[in-house]
Design a protein around this motif. Sequence first.
Motif, mmCIF file in Angstrom:
data_model
loop_
_atom_site.group_PDB
_atom_site.id
_atom_site.type_symbol
_atom_site.label_atom_id
_atom_site.label_comp_id
_atom_site.label_asym_id
_atom_site.label_seq_id
_atom_site.Cartn_x
_atom_site.Cartn_y
_atom_site.Cartn_z
ATOM 1 N N GLU A 132 0.836 -1.207 0.000
ATOM 2 C CA GLU A 132 0.000 0.000 0.000
ATOM 3 C C GLU A 132 0.869 1.256 0.000
ATOM 4 O O GLU A 132 0.592 2.217 -0.739
ATOM 5 C CB GLU A 132 -0.923 -0.012 1.219
ATOM 6 N N ARG A 136 1.043 3.922 -3.157
ATOM 7 C CA ARG A 136 0.616 5.304 -2.920
ATOM 8 C C ARG A 136 1.735 6.292 -3.285
ATOM 9 O O ARG A 136 1.476 7.358 -3.853
ATOM 10 C CB ARG A 136 0.189 5.486 -1.467
ATOM 11 N N ARG A 139 1.856 6.398 -7.035
ATOM 12 C CA ARG A 139 0.696 7.120 -7.573
ATOM 13 C C ARG A 139 0.852 8.618 -7.380
ATOM 14 O O ARG A 139 0.497 9.412 -8.266
ATOM 15 C CB ARG A 139 -0.581 6.623 -6.892
ATOM 16 N N ARG A 252 -4.716 10.286 0.891
ATOM 17 C CA ARG A 252 -6.157 10.380 0.634
ATOM 18 C C ARG A 252 -6.810 9.004 0.743
ATOM 19 O O ARG A 252 -6.439 8.042 0.083
ATOM 20 C CB ARG A 252 -6.395 10.956 -0.768
ATOM 21 N N GLY A 253 -7.812 8.896 1.614
ATOM 22 C CA GLY A 253 -8.521 7.633 1.795
ATOM 23 C C GLY A 253 -7.704 6.552 2.476
ATOM 24 O O GLY A 253 -8.069 5.370 2.427
ATOM 25 N N SER A 256 -9.162 3.351 4.180
ATOM 26 C CA SER A 256 -10.483 3.019 3.643
ATOM 27 C C SER A 256 -10.421 2.664 2.163
ATOM 28 O O SER A 256 -11.157 1.808 1.678
ATOM 29 C CB SER A 256 -11.460 4.187 3.857
ATOM 30 N N GLU A 257 -9.522 3.316 1.427
ATOM 31 C CA GLU A 257 -9.290 2.995 0.018
ATOM 32 C C GLU A 257 -7.947 2.280 -0.080
ATOM 33 O O GLU A 257 -6.896 2.853 0.234
ATOM 34 C CB GLU A 257 -9.246 4.273 -0.826
ATOM 35 N N TRP A 258 -7.975 1.028 -0.522
ATOM 36 C CA TRP A 258 -6.747 0.238 -0.603
ATOM 37 C C TRP A 258 -6.241 0.233 -2.039
ATOM 38 O O TRP A 258 -6.753 -0.469 -2.902
ATOM 39 C CB TRP A 258 -6.985 -1.179 -0.077
ATOM 40 N N VAL A 259 -5.223 1.048 -2.260
ATOM 41 C CA VAL A 259 -4.676 1.236 -3.598
ATOM 42 C C VAL A 259 -4.071 -0.060 -4.133
ATOM 43 O O VAL A 259 -4.089 -0.319 -5.339
ATOM 44 C CB VAL A 259 -3.625 2.368 -3.586
ATOM 45 N N GLY A 262 -5.373 -2.257 -6.934
ATOM 46 C CA GLY A 262 -5.184 -1.896 -8.332
ATOM 47 C C GLY A 262 -3.956 -2.522 -8.962
ATOM 48 O O GLY A 262 -3.641 -2.234 -10.123
#
Length: 446
Positions: A132, A136, A139, A252-253, A256-259, A262
Amino acid sequence: MNETRHLAQFVHDTHYDDLPSEVVEACRVFLLDNLASALVGARTPWAKMVQSLAEENGAGGRCSILGTSRTVSMPYAALANGTAIAGFETDQAYYPGSCHPGAVVLPALLAVAQTQPIDGRQLLESFALAYEAVCRIGRAAGRAVEDKAGFHGPGTNGPFGSAMAAGKALGLKVDSLVNALGIAGSHGAGIMEFAREGAMTKRLHLGRAAQTGLESALLAQKGFTGPTTVLEGDRGFLNVYSPTPDSSLLTRGLGSEWVLLGVSCKAYACHLSFHPVIDRVVGFKEESGFGVQEIEEIRVATNPTVVRKHGQKSPSTILGAQYSLPFSLAIALLRDITDPAVFNETTVANKEVRSLAAKVEVETREIDDGPMAEITISSKGQRCTLNATDWKGAPTNPYSFKEMSDKFRTYASDVIETKAIDEVIGRIARLEDELDTGILARLLFP
């Protein structure tokens, strides 16, 4: 601001029980896929050169060189294993961030696991959180690091992933994790010039990232310091390496948002950017019985970056073939491209493959909401147009654990015994029950 510390705090505070079940299951698949890639990559000439260097300079250590019976020191095991996992274009990628997380995360974790007890839950949490973090970071830097600035993205962001994997597994406190990131930021390296000649340096970038990231965590454990704003600072990683950084994407996120969901796995041993094309052509070949010998022309309309970086028709090396859309497409039509061994010197020189690759025209098509690529195959008396919209291993079409187990069996069958293959799959399926995850490396002895 303080994104570096925020990210380190998240890695420190998050544990196995905090991970969503879909994240755990994805990591189980990724882990098995990395081991499959290691067994393929470890047999390549360039990986053997690195293994030789590791033995000469890291002798006496307890950490396995995957796919061999040899052991070396922690940093040199990470170097050799990172090179192996990334060594043959079979390892995973997070395309939006130009990351190859597995080749940096797993070597660091296995090195730690072979020097101190790491159980299955610890391995999974360290693996997930390092994935993660590096995704991130990649990204936030964006693909412009590679596509515009000319750095090899995974070589620049990889040390951060290795540092977080080792740091979490070692139980470092938040300040030490921040320092590990700070030290890792001075190790990012790798330029894209290898693509011009198909040079071996590409294979080395992830191995070196795994090594230096691990060393960053070990130095931080001893009290060595690094800049605490290494990611977001004016002279930090994002602003130095990226023409278009966005530090807000670091956090960001977060939680809660698991990059990492992707991340893509590969069904073919070639560059991920044109897997949609290869996958569609493989499906077409299986369905249609199309006469390959009668093909007069193939036109592929896709995005400008793929055209610019992967349009070479006449590669002279294996890496050149793996980076060539026309050549890989020709292999897909004439050979079994699901076998990574099909990319070899004989295939590169094969007149039939080279002749078909010469018939492939790659042209620019701006991609909006339509298919990723349009493929037109023309032969005597007929023309067929295919739309490439997805591919096996994509986040929208992921491998199940059973499917990945089948892939692992295929990749491992020439290296380790069937009993060991079954045991690796079984232990990863029940990894939460494992008390000593260092055994995973030892089971890959040939």
